[in-house]
Structures are given as structure tokens and as C-alpha cells.
Design a protein around this motif. Structure first.
Motif, PDB file in Angstrom:
ATOM      1  N   UNK A 165       1.002  -1.219   0.432  1.00 19.55           N
ATOM      2  CA  UNK A 165       0.184   0.179   0.245  1.00 19.55           C
ATOM      3  C   UNK A 165       0.871   1.512  -0.205  1.00 19.55           C
TER       4      UNK A 165
ATOM      5  N   UNK B 282       3.920   2.221  -1.582  1.00 17.83           N
ATOM      6  CA  UNK B 282       4.219   2.026  -2.358  1.00 17.83           C
ATOM      7  C   UNK B 282       3.501   2.805  -3.289  1.00 17.83           C
ATOM      8  N   UNK B 283       2.168   1.979  -3.222  1.00 15.50           N
ATOM      9  CA  UNK B 283       1.078   3.350  -4.196  1.00 15.50           C
ATOM     10  C   UNK B 283       0.936   4.452  -3.610  1.00 15.50           C
ATOM     11  N   UNK B 284       1.575   4.637  -2.681  1.00 16.56           N
ATOM     12  CA  UNK B 284       0.637   6.326  -2.048  1.00 16.56           C
ATOM     13  C   UNK B 284       2.230   6.862  -1.952  1.00 16.56           C
TER      14      UNK B 284
ATOM     15  N   UNK C 293       4.308   6.366  -4.407  1.00 17.55           N
ATOM     16  CA  UNK C 293       4.337   6.845  -5.465  1.00 17.55           C
ATOM     17  C   UNK C 293       3.182   8.336  -6.435  1.00 17.55           C
ATOM     18  N   UNK C 294       2.460   7.790  -6.084  1.00 20.14           N
ATOM     19  CA  UNK C 294       1.417   8.906  -5.928  1.00 20.14           C
ATOM     20  C   UNK C 294       2.036  10.025  -5.352  1.00 20.14           C
TER      21      UNK C 294
ATOM     22  N   UNK D 107       5.034  10.822  -5.012  1.00 18.78           N
ATOM     23  CA  UNK D 107       6.072  11.312  -5.963  1.00 18.78           C
ATOM     24  C   UNK D 107       5.835  12.429  -7.061  1.00 18.78           C
ATOM     25  N   UNK D 108       4.677  11.699  -7.328  1.00 18.71           N
ATOM     26  CA  UNK D 108       4.489  12.068  -9.248  1.00 18.71           C
ATOM     27  C   UNK D 108       3.695  13.496  -8.545  1.00 18.71           C
ATOM     28  N   UNK D 109       3.129  13.729  -7.250  1.00 20.44           N
ATOM     29  CA  UNK D 109       2.707  14.911  -6.334  1.00 20.44           C
ATOM     30  C   UNK D 109       2.946  16.278  -6.686  1.00 20.44           C
TER      31      UNK D 109
ATOM     32  N   UNK E  56       6.605  15.758  -7.562  1.00 19.82           N
ATOM     33  CA  UNK E  56       7.595  16.868  -8.807  1.00 19.82           C
ATOM     34  C   UNK E  56       6.874  17.371  -9.522  1.00 19.82           C
ATOM     35  N   UNK E  57       5.819  17.161  -9.730  1.00 25.92           N
ATOM     36  CA  UNK E  57       4.368  18.376 -10.008  1.00 25.92           C
ATOM     37  C   UNK E  57       4.496  19.730  -9.508  1.00 25.92           C
TER      38      UNK E  57
ATOM     39  N   UNK F  12       6.656  20.752  -7.112  1.00 20.27           N
ATOM     40  CA  UNK F  12       8.635  21.784  -8.085  1.00 20.27           C
ATOM     41  C   UNK F  12       8.258  21.554  -8.954  1.00 20.27           C
ATOM     42  N   UNK F  13       8.100  21.153  -9.838  1.00 16.85           N
ATOM     43  CA  UNK F  13       7.802  21.678 -11.216  1.00 16.85           C
ATOM     44  C   UNK F  13       6.627  23.453 -11.584  1.00 16.85           C
TER      45      UNK F  13
ATOM     46  N   UNK G 262       6.709   4.364 -11.020  1.00 20.95           N
ATOM     47  CA  UNK G 262       5.846   4.700 -10.255  1.00 20.95           C
ATOM     48  C   UNK G 262       4.140   5.147 -10.792  1.00 20.95           C
TER      49      UNK G 262
ATOM     50  N   UNK H 263       2.613   1.503  -9.970  1.00 17.18           N
ATOM     51  CA  UNK H 263       2.326   1.908  -8.445  1.00 17.18           C
ATOM     52  C   UNK H 263       0.767   2.643  -8.167  1.00 17.18           C
ATOM     53  N   UNK H 264       0.714   3.532  -8.925  1.00 17.10           N
ATOM     54  CA  UNK H 264      -0.408   4.426  -8.903  1.00 17.10           C
ATOM     55  C   UNK H 264      -1.792   4.340  -9.956  1.00 17.10           C
TER      56      UNK H 264
ATOM     57  N   UNK I 294      -3.122   1.634  -7.224  1.00 18.79           N
ATOM     58  CA  UNK I 294      -3.455   2.057  -5.963  1.00 18.79           C
ATOM     59  C   UNK I 294      -5.155   2.741  -5.813  1.00 18.79           C
TER      60      UNK I 294
ATOM     61  N   UNK J   4      -7.206   0.335  -3.708  1.00 22.68           N
ATOM     62  CA  UNK J   4      -7.280   1.011  -2.583  1.00 22.68           C
ATOM     63  C   UNK J   4      -7.961   2.732  -2.274  1.00 22.68           C
TER      64      UNK J   4
ATOM     65  N   UNK K 273      -4.581  15.495 -10.775  1.00 21.00           N
ATOM     66  CA  UNK K 273      -3.590  15.268 -10.771  1.00 21.00           C
ATOM     67  C   UNK K 273      -2.267  14.838 -11.552  1.00 21.00           C
TER      68      UNK K 273
ATOM     69  N   UNK L 116      -0.596  16.281 -15.226  1.00 21.92           N
ATOM     70  CA  UNK L 116       0.927  16.233 -15.561  1.00 21.92           C
ATOM     71  C   UNK L 116       0.807  15.401 -16.658  1.00 21.92           C
TER      72      UNK L 116
ATOM     73  N   UNK M  49      12.361  22.995 -17.546  1.00 26.07           N
ATOM     74  CA  UNK M  49      12.285  21.892 -16.439  1.00 26.07           C
ATOM     75  C   UNK M  49      13.594  21.052 -16.648  1.00 26.07           C
TER      76      UNK M  49
ATOM     77  N   UNK N  73       5.024   9.180 -17.032  1.00 30.17           N
ATOM     78  CA  UNK N  73       3.818   8.171 -15.235  1.00 30.17           C
ATOM     79  C   UNK N  73       2.616   8.206 -15.751  1.00 30.17           C
TER      80      UNK N  73
END
Lengths: 284, 421, 413
Positions: B20, B22-24, B26-27, B29-31, B33-34, B36-37, C202, C205-206, C209, C213, C225, C229, C240, C277
Motif C-alpha cells: 500500500x 508503494x502506491x501512496x 508513487x502518487x 512522488x508524482x505530486x 514533482x508536479x 516542484x515543477x 511509479x 503503483x499509482x 493504488x 485502494x 493531478x 501532469x 525544467x 507516468x
């Protein structure tokens, strides 16, 4: 391993027929009968909708209990309460108490996965995993850590397939995809898969509704054999099936358990009017 | 008793939690990066919407401007404002008289300063001879100094001691102002960062997207209608379908090559123009629109069709009067999303020469022009520090447009849906 | 009615667009030839120059008198031509109107005619897709064939050295140029590989999830979100990568003693991974959701935990679909242009070190074709050969991926 808890309390051992109008009619077990599972005042809500209202029933050990009733009456919902499959459904709330061998299965300390290991389930539509026949049966023993070595697992697989009287038909193609089997074979495979983890209770949710009469007959024979080792609860919309295979029958109607008793009594001498109407085919 | 193998249960639950997580992660991480960008862009780009100006007294001396009466527009356009601006600047610093120093001093101001004076004179010819206070832009380096983007000291310092002294003096006198930079939003490109604007690029993109819409929207609907309503399951249909699916995944740079080889070299259409850009973009948008339209046509309930057919309408009438209007929400949404993608496309526009340096805001789709994403690319490749903030600001603008288009798509969908229902 | 009027007008416009350059060009070039005699440079280039001057793109001052003369002629020709065009346009309209009007007055089944025409129009529109593909193939193949006249196919596909600079004079050093595309293929694959290393775990797993979940409220926040992206223009990602991520890598590399180039494959690959991603996650999300719920329930009822269900039942069941999604993503990564143009550099290094600068097929296409081009040099044509290679590879990947996904979808229908 499993301690057998007998219902010794005088209240439970007495044969009581509660005949409150519109309330459930509960036939309490006779003395000496093992009670495997028991529900007390179980109500189920999906969101605001109430699906079950105040269900109380005892499930006798090593017997087949049939749950019958018109579609939408809540019998499948009740079945899913017994192995906590309703937990999977979002917005489902359960009141009341369900025990197995006297222990509350909804208690916080209960591990749901382990519970389901002991209360197995067979579904309406055969749902073999898209794996080989062997891996389907080996699935449970592997995740529950029952066997480490390959030969142990092999032994369990062969034993379970034999118990499900499928082994002879598939022994030459154990590593072929399970999806290649016929519908009846698939359903027997699902039964083999369920009994591979050696559960104490087997829930069957209309296991023959997707099968032809010959396959149905085979499954019914199988159930008869299995009841020697397992406590079986079967939901069925076929009254013939209920009368053929079960020792006890519960009749559900619109979310309430209208009547429960021995199959003989329910089919020959129903107390509740609704039961009588249903059995004689006035509605359904 | 419900059986437990405590150890196994613990292990399995741990595995469950890990999975679980890992899933969180990953999300997250994506968020992040967004975020940060967006943070990088906004933090380095917001200052481009402002620029530093110097409040300068300018004596509008006709002789200095080298103009004679009558002061027609043409005469005033020809005037020499460079020396006028310099004279006015030197007047602020009477002590500076040496040529070299004066040249250093004039570096404080942008070449755009004379344009400000010129425009003022053209709009107010009556004030010639008078002294007026005008706000003229600082040069990019000093603009950056004011915004504290460039260091005052250090290895690669871009300012001399005296220049810094003058700058500080002007600041102390309250002559430096921080103004909203309208030229950035509405002006054309420039070699000088402080004068560069995205107006030309925005208009260029607008033209290109208009051409793209005018071509792709009707063609897309027509093609989707044909495929859904009038074609049987013939070989031709299957070929067309396969084509559309594949076109949707062809890299955009290939479309650029197509535009270059076919539109420019075979048809000889004018290079660098939004017209050709629009052609290329429409080919890229077409699959998106077709796919979206087909999906929404398919979801129109067959009841509508049967009812209309039952009323004696011909198949064509059924489609145009009943099915297509009902499918409009999906079609429009798909079109807007396709256009939003087209707005961000860069590579094909590079291929057809929309990278030229063009200082004018294009008047028609046939004028050479830049486009927003290409402008970003051009500025990103420029070395000057002043262009970094412009690049980021241009990206803020393009993303603002994209967000607007997506909001529009949502609104269109909900509005038209409500109407249809 | 409107159709009768509009159709001839549209036809005239189309004819005009096709005929105009062919018609005007010879006349202009003839004048140019007669005035200037023999002049260096390809005629195509001169014609372009003339057009550009006429359109005001190029300043006219640098051009020779002969060219300016031609420009004037071009302009006047255009004027006459456009007048003629307008007249034809109007006449066609009037004619069409008249014909339509006459036809309407007699007992004429307008509806049938219109329907026939509409059907034809619809069919023609859907043919645009085929036309586009055909012209892509045509353009790429024709130009690539011209390239392979200069450079043998095998030298191109298997050569280890890429330096497309062709000297203008034959006696210059390195006049031959080298067109071995292996370094470009290697660079493309290296960057795509790094991108997939980021995007696959990534994204997957996203998707897992979100599909298995996440509560609806979490979904409603995270899905947009990921869509944002996906919607960010690639040029923004490129900026970037070049101005934020690459310096960061240099800095981090410096502190742990690694020497990173300011334009590294790693920077481009990482950012490209981020771009991909949402691509992987949305495709995998669809694929995972397509797995029948009965399998999920079956596994859970066996006493499997959610993660066991996902790992042992759902993922194996959806593996073909996920493979398809990954293939599509690889094709997207290979075709991605702006990020590599801005962040990966132009040096055609044959290296597996992600900290070095590499170049890619797409980056080379853009660099070769941006700016001035002479249309007959192998350098320019090389871009089309690269384009053809890219087109074939992505087409093959897409074809394969779509096939896998489709077969998978059929399985659970």
C-alpha cells in the motif's frame, strides 16, 4: 485444533418456537447438536438502505443449511456476512453479532484473511483464476503458508481435487489453464480450491445457477459427500435443490428471516404464511 | 476458535502495508514533482510580469529630435530619440562627462526607452518644447539587479562600480519604479529581454489553433459520423480505423516532417505561418476528435435513433438532427482537449519554420509568426539572464491557457449535458 | 441549396491552392533566369527567398537586383492571380446557385441528392486519415530514398559515427560527413530506458493504488493531478529538465564525486519518465479495472489479503494489457522530441553512461531541419531517413501494443 463448542445453555438447547407476529421464527437446536456459527440480531445497511433486519440463526455443524427466498431478499448478503466479504463493499455497515465456535468474527483481534481461510466461499459464477488448474488449487495453501515444499503442495492439490471429484478428469492436464475447463468442471475446481485450505465452513452462493442439470447433479452429490467434513451453507433459488441437499432451511423474505427449521418441516409444514406461499409457488 | 498463525499473519499484514505504501509513495512522488515543477516556474517567472522603470525628465527639444514642423505622424516617426534620451539621462548626472563613462551610464537604460519617448511625442505633439516626466524601462541587467536576480558582487559580475553607484543613487532618489509589464503580455518578441513580449506568439498560436479548429472540427465529426453510422464492417472501414489509431500515436515530429515536405515543399505554402502550423496541428488533432466523437455517438441511446427513423426521417436526417446534437457534449470536450494538446505542440512547428525571430504581432494567419510553445523554446535557448524569467512567465501563460481550456471543457460538458437531458 | 452554391466555390479554392504555386513559380523563375543569367544556388532556394521577401519575412535589402525584380513580378503576378481567383470564385458561386435554383423549380428529389452528397462528404472526410498516413509515408520514403543515394542503407543503420556536417566546398576537412545512426539509436534507447525506469514503477503503483485502494475522494484529487501532469506541454518539461534537473544532477554528482555533463541523458530521461507516468497510470488503470470483480472476490474469499490478490491474481491477469501500455509508453518515449532537444544535447556519443550527453533521433531531426536548409544536401535528407526509421519503429510498437491490448480486452468481454 478447533475446539468444538456445544451450545449447552438451557435456553439454547430447548426447542422453542417463537411465534411473534412478523418476527422471525427460530427453531432452537435440540440438545447435543453442535452449533458451528451463530448470528444474533444481524442487520446490514448499504449506505442508507437496509438490506437485512435483525437476523438470528444458528448454523449446525457438519450439516447443510440452505437459505432460500425470492431474489433480493438478502440471503446472499447474509451469506457474505459470514466470511466478512461485505467488508469489501464500500459503505456497508453491519450491526449485531456473528460468532463462530462462540467467538465474535467481527472482533477487532480477528484477522479477516485467516477467518476467510476457515470460512471458504464458492460463488454463483465459476471464477477460476487465469492460472493453471494446479496453481488454482495451490493458491490458498500457498498464501496461508500451509505447505512449504512442492510435494506437500502437490499432495494437497491432488487430495482437494479428488475430494471435489475432479481429479480423474484433469489429472493429465493439471498445468493447463483452468479457463479451458467446462462450466461444471470450473465450479468443481472452485470447490476444490476452497477446500484446499481445509476450511471448517463452506459458503456456497447459488453454486449451480450457471450450470446445466447434469453438472448440477454432480455438484449436489459432491456436497452430500463434503458435509461429512465441512459445515455447508448454500444459498439457492431452487427449492428442489434445497429440499434435496439440505438438512436445515432458512427462508428469507424482504430482508428478514421469516422462518428457519429442518428442511422437512419447512417444506412440509411451514409455520409462516409467507413461507407457505413461496413454497407453493404463489410468488417468487 | 479462529485459527491464527500469528507470525504469518504479522508478516502478511506487513507485506500488505508495504504494498500500500508503494502506491501512496508513487502518487506522492508524482505530486511532488508536479509541485516542484510549478514552484520552479512560478518562482522564477512571476517577476517577468513586472519591470523596472526610471522616472526621467525629458526635455522634448525639437532640435535634439531633429524634427521640424509640421509635426505629422510621419515626421515624428523619423525623429531621433536616442540622443534625446541620452541627453536627458546625462542631465541627471552632470558630473559624468567623459565619453567612456557616459557610455557606461547609458547602459542603464533599455533601447526601448526611446520608443517610450517616441510614442509619447506622437500622441502628444503639442508638448514638443516642454519638459515632461516619463517612465522609461531599465536595461535587462539592471532590471534583474533591481529584482535581485543578479549578484552585485562576485566572479561574473556584470556591473562596474560606478554603474552600481548610479543605480543606487537613482534608487535612493526614488526614481526607480516597479511597474506591471504590459509590453510583456501584448508586445512582440525582441532581442532585448526587457522589451520582449509574448503578444505575437499568443496571436500566432491563436491563428494556428483557429485554422486547426476550422479544419479538424468538421472533418473530425464527419469522419466519426461516417465510421459510426454509415460504414458497414467493410475492409475500407477497418483500414480507416487502423489508420486513425496509428495516427494518434505517431510522434509529433513526424507530422512536422510531413508539413515540411508536403505543405511547404510540394504545395509551396508560406513558411513560418500560422496557416501551415494550423494545417499540421489539425492533422494531429483529427484522431483525438474522431475518437472522442465516435465514443459519444456510440453512447447516444438507440431509442432516439429508432424514434426518429419511425417518424420517417432519413438516416442522414436522423444523424444530423438527433444523433449529432446528442453527441455534442462529448465531441466538444474531445475537441477542446485536442486543441489544448495542439496548443502545447512544439516540435512540428519548429519543422515548418515557426522558429524565426519575429518582432511583429502577426496581423493575419498568413504572416510569419511564432507560437507560444516555440517562443518558450526560443527564449529557453537564449543565454541572457533576463530571458529566464521571460521563459518561465511564458510557460505560466501557456499553462494558464491550458487550464482555462480544460475548465471550458468541463463547463461545456456539464452545460450541454444538462440541456440534452 | 447552400450546397449547390458552396460546392463549386470550394472546388475553386482547392484548385487555386494546388495550382497557384505551380502556375506562378515557372514565370517568376523564368524572369529571374533571364535577368540574372546563371546564378549559384538551387532554384528552389531562390524561389523560397523570393516568396519570403515578397511576404516581408526577409528584409529585401540584402537581395540582388535580379531577385528584387523577380520579387516585384511575383507580387504583381500574385495580385493578378488573386483577382482572377476572386472572379472565378464568385462566378462559380453564381453558376452553382443558378443551377441549383433551376433544379429546385422542377420536381427534383433534393433530399436524395443532398443525402448522396452528404454521404460522399462523410466518406471523404474519413479518408483524410488514410491520406495523412499516405502522405507521411510518401514524404518520408521519397526523401529517404534520395538520402540513401548518397549514403548506403547499411552505413546508415550500422555506422558508429554520426557527424552530419557536410562541407560546402569539396576540399574542406571532413567533407564527407558521417551518417552512422547507431549512436542516435543508442542515445534514444538509453533515454527511453531511463524514462521507463521512472515511469513504469511509479505509474503502475499509482494505477494499482487508484484502482484497488483509493477511496473515491482520493481518486477525485489524484486523477486530475495525473491529468495535469499529462497536459503539461513537452517544451515546459524540456525547460525544467535543462534548467532545473540537469544542474541538480551536476551538483549532486559533484558531491558524490561523479562527473556529470551539463546536458545529461539522465536529466532528459528522468523528466521524460515523469511525463510518461500519467500515460502508464491511466492505461494500466483501465486495464486493471477491466479484470472481472469476480476474480477479486474469489481471491479475497480464499483469505488472500488485498496485496496478495493484486500481486497473484490481478496483475497476472492484466499482464498482457499492462505490457501493451508499456509498449505504447516506450513508443511515446522514443518519439518524444522537445525534452531531448532541450536537455539531452547534440553530441552523438556512443555511451551507456547516463551522466554523459547523448543525442537522439528526434533531437537530430529537429537540429538538422531548424534554421536554413538546402534541400539537396545529404544532411537535410538525413532527417527524413531518421524520420522514416522513427516512424517505422513507433508504428511497429503501436501496432503490437494495440494488438495485445485488443486481444486482452476480448478475453474479458
Amino acid at each position: 485444533m478447533s475446539s468444538v463448542m456445544t451450545a449447552e445453555t438451557t435456553e439454547a438447547s430447548e426447542k422453542v418456537i417463537n411465534q411473534v407476529q412478523d418476527g422471525p421464527i427460530v427453531v432452537r437446536p435440540e440438545k447435543g447438536v453442535d452449533i458451528k456459527m451463530s448470528a444474533e440480531g444481524v442487520s446490514v445497511f448499504y449506505g442508507d438502505k437496509q438490506a437485512l433486519d435483525d437476523i438470528s440463526i444458528d448454523i449446525h455443524s457438519k450439516q447443510i443449511t440452505a437459505l432460500i427466498g425470492p431474489s433480493g431478499c438478502g440471503k446472499s448478503t447474509f451469506l457474505r456476512c459470514l466470511n466478512r466479504m461485505n467488508d469489501v463493499v464500500g459503505g456497508c455497515r453491519i450491526n449485531g453479532r456473528i460468532t463462530m465456535d462462540g467467538e465474535d468474527i467481527y472482533a477487532p483481534r480477528v484477522d479477516v484473511a485467516s477467518l476467510r481461510g476457515q470460512v471458504g466461499m464458492v460463488f454463483q459464477k465459476p471464477n477460476p483464476f487465469p492460472k493453471s488448474i494446479f496453481d488454482n488449487v495451490a493458491y490458498g495453501p500457498r498464501i496461508h503458508g500451509y505447505a512449504q515444499h512442492r510435494d506437500e503442495i502437490e499432495e494437497i492439490v491432488v487430495r482437494s481435487l479428488s475430494k471435489a471429484s475432479l481429479f480423474e478428469e484433469v489429472k493429465d492436464r493439471l498445468h493447463d489453464p483452468a479457463t479451458g475447463l467446462s462450466g461444471g468442471q470450473q465450479q468443481r475446481l472452485c470447490i476444490a480450491r476452497a477446500i484446499a485450505v481445509n476450511p471448517e465452513v463452506l459458503l456456497m452462493d447459488e453454486p449451480c445457477s450457471a450450470l446445466d442439470p447434469i453438472a448440477t447433479a454432480r455438484i449436489e452429490d459432491l456436497m452430500w459427500e463434503l458435509k461429512e467434513k465441512f459445515t455447508i451453507i448454500i444459498v439457492t433459488h431452487s427449492m428442489q435443490q434445497a429440499s434435496r441437499v439440505s438438512q436445515r432451511t432458512g427462508f428469507f423474505h424482504m430482508g428478514v428471516l421469516a422462518e428457519v427449521g429442518t428442511t422437512e418441516q419447512i417444506f412440509q409444514n411451514p409455520v409462516d404464511n409467507r413461507t407457505r406461499d413461496y413454497i407453493t409457488g404463489r410468488f417468487g | 476458535m479462529i485459527l491464527f498463525n500469528e507470525k504469518l499473519v504479522r508478516k502478511r499484514n506487513r507485506a500488505e502495508r508495504r504494498f500500500r505504501a508503494y502506491g501512496i509513495l508513487s502518487l506522492l512522488a508524482a505530486a511532488s514533482v508536479l509541485l516542484f515543477l510549478v514552484y520552479t516556474i512560478v518562482s522564477s517567472g512571476y517577476s517577468a510580469f513586472f519591470r523596472t522603470t526610471l522616472l526621467m525628465d525629458v526635455q522634448l527639444n525639437a532640435a535634439h529630435m531633429d524634427i521640424t514642423s509640421p509635426y505629422t505622424r510621419d515626421v515624428l516617426m523619423q525623429g531621433r530619440y536616442t540622443s534625446l534620451v541620452k541627453t536627458s539621462l546625462y542631465a541627471r548626472f552632470p558630473g559624468v562627462s567623459e565619453r567612456r563613462e557616459r557610455r557606461a551610464l547609458s547602459k542603464l537604460l533599455s533601447p526601448g526607452a526611446e520608443l517610450v519617448v517616441r510614442d509619447y511625442v506622437i500622441n502628444h505633439p503639442e508638448s514638443i518644447g516642454a519638459t515632461v516626466a516619463l517612465e522609461v524601462p531599465l536595461s535587462s541587467d539592471f532590471d534583474q539587479l533591481y529584482k535581485e536576480h543578479l549578484p552585485r558582487t562576485g566572479e561574473h559580475i556584470r556591473f562596474s562600480e560606478v554603474q552600481l553607484r548610479w543605480f543606487d543613487q537613482l534608487q535612493e532618489e526614488g526614481r526607480l519604479n516597479y511597474r506591471f509589464n504590459t509590453q510583456f503580455l501584448f508586445g512582440g518578441d525582441s532581442r532585448y529581454p526587457e522589451l520582449a513580449g509574448i503578444g505575437g506568439a499568443v496571436v500566432g498560436s491563436f491563428y494556428a489553433l483557429s485554422v486547426c479548429f476550422l479544419l479538424a472540427f468538421p472533418l473530425g465529426i464527419a469522419a466519426a459520423t461516417y465510421l459510426e453510422e454509415f460504414s458497414g464492417n467493410t475492409r475500407l472501414t477497418r483500414i480507416i480505423e487502423a489508420n486513425i489509431n496509428n495516427l494518434a500515436a505517431v510522434p509529433s515530429v513526424i507530422f512536422g516532417l510531413l508539413g515540411l515536405a508536403i505543405f511547404l515543399n510540394v504545395f509551396g505554402l508560406p513558411r513560418s505561418t500560422p496557416l501551415v502550423g494550423g494545417f499540421v496541428l489539425s492533422l494531429m488533432t483529427l484522431p483525438t476528435i474522431i475518437i472522442a466523437t465516435r465514443a459519444s455517438i456510440r453512447s447516444v441511446s438507440p431509442g432516439i435513433r429508432q424514434a426518429a427513423l419511425g417518424m420517417g426521417a432519413s438516416p442522414v436526417q436522423v444523424v444530423f438532427h438527433h444523433v449529432l446534437p446528442a453527441a455534442m457534449p462529448g465531441t466538444l470536450t474531445g475537441t477542446i482537449i485536442g486543441l489544448a494538446q495542439a496548443l502545447g505542440e512544439t516540435a512540428p512547428l519548429l519543422m515548418i519554420g515557426m522558429v524565426a525571430f519575429i518582432a511583429n504581432v502577426p496581423a493575419t494567419p498568413l504572416d510569419a509568426s511564432a507560437a507560444l510553445p516555440v517562443q518558450i523554446f526560443l527564449w529557453a535557448e537564449s543565454a541572457e539572464r533576463g530571458f529566464v524569467e521571460k521563459t518561465s512567465a511564458a510557460m505560466m501563460v501557456i499553462m494558464a491557457f491550458l487550464i482555462l481550456m480544460n475548465i471550458l471543457a468541463v463547463i461545456v460538458r456539464s452545460k450541454t449535458q444538462a440541456k440534452v437531458e | 441549396m447552400v450546397l449547390w452554391c458552396a460546392m463549386p466555390m470550394i472546388m475553386v479554392v482547392l484548385c487555386w491552392l494546388v495550382v497557384e504555386p505551380w502556375f506562378v513559380r515557372p514565370i517568376v523563375m523564368q524572369t529571374l533566369g533571364s535577368v540574372a543569367g546563371q546564378q549559384a544556388g538551387a532554384p528552389a532556394f531562390q524561389y523560397l527567398e523570393i516568396r519570403n521577401i515578397a511576404a516581408g519575412v526577409l528584409p529585401g535589402t540584402s537581395a540582388s537586383d535580379a531577385v528584387m525584380h523577380a520579387v516585384e513580378q511575383y507580387k504583381s503576378l500574385l495580385r493578378t492571380a488573386s483577382m482572377a481567383f476572386s472572379v472565378m470564385f464568385l462566378m462559380a458561386g453564381v453558376l452553382g446557385f443558378y443551377r441549383g435554383y433551376k433544379k429546385l423549380t422542377v420536381d427534383f428529389p433534393a433530399r436524395e441528392q443532398v443525402e448522396k452528397f452528404v454521404r460522399f462528404f462523410l466518406l471523404a472526410s474519413s479518408m483524410v486519415a488514410i491520406l495523412t498516413t499516405l502522405s507521411i509515408v510518401l514524404a518520408l520514403v521519397v526523401e529517404a530514398l534520395r538520402f540513401f543515394k548518397h549514403v548506403p542503407l547499411l552505413d546508415f543503420l550500422l555506422g558508429l559515427k554520426w557527424s552530419p556536417q557536410v562541407a560546402i566546398r569539396a576540399d574542406q576537412v571532413g567533407s564527407s560527413g558521417a551518417f552512422g545512426a547507431i549512436p542516435l539509436f543508442a542515445g534514444t534507447l538509453l533515454i527511453a530506458f531511463i524514462a521507463m525506469l521512472v515511469a513504469v514503477p511509479i505509474g503502475l503503483f499509482s494505477a494499482i493504488y487508484l484502482a484497488e485502494y483509493a477511496r473515491p475522494s482520493v481518486r477525485s484529487v489524484t486523477k486530475p493531478m495525473l491529468e495535469i501532469l499529462a497536459g503539461i506541454p513537452t517544451v515546459v518539461y524540456g525547460f525544467f529538465a535543462a534548467l532545473t534537473v540537469a544542474p541538480l544532477i551536476v551538483k549532486v554528482g559533484g558531491t558524490i564525486g561523479l562527473n556529470a555533463s551539463s546536458e545529461s541523458a539522465l536529466a532528459a530521461g528522468l523528466v521524460m519518465g515523469v511525463m510518461i507516468i500519467p500515460f502508464i497510470s491511466s492505461l494500466s488503470d483501465d486495464v486493471i479495472n477491466a479484470v472481472p470483480t469476480s476474480l477479486r472476490f474469489g481471491s479475497l474469499a480464499m483469505g488472500a489479503t488485498r496485496s496478495e490478490t493484486i500481486r497473484k491474481v490481478i496483475l497476472p491477469a492484466s499482464l498482457p494489457g499492462i505490457m501493451g501500455a508499456i509498449l505504447l509508453a516506450v513508443s511515446r518515449a522514443i518519439g518524444e522530441t522537445m525534452i531531448v532537444v532541450m536537455a539531452a544535447g547534440l553530441a552523438a556519443n556512443l555511451t551507456a553512461n547516463p551522466l554523459e550527453s547523448v543525442t537522439t533521433v528526434t533531437a537530430q531531426i529537429v537540429t538538422i531541419l531548424v534554421g536554413d536548409q538546402e534541400f539537396d544536401s545529404p544532411k537535410t535528407l538525413a532527417a527524413f531517413a531518421l524520420g522514416l526509421t522513427l516512424f517505422c519503429v513507433t508504428l511497429a510498437l503501436n501496432f503490437l501494443a494495440l494488438k495485445i491490448v485488443r486481444r486482452y480486452e476480448e478475453r474479458y468481454d
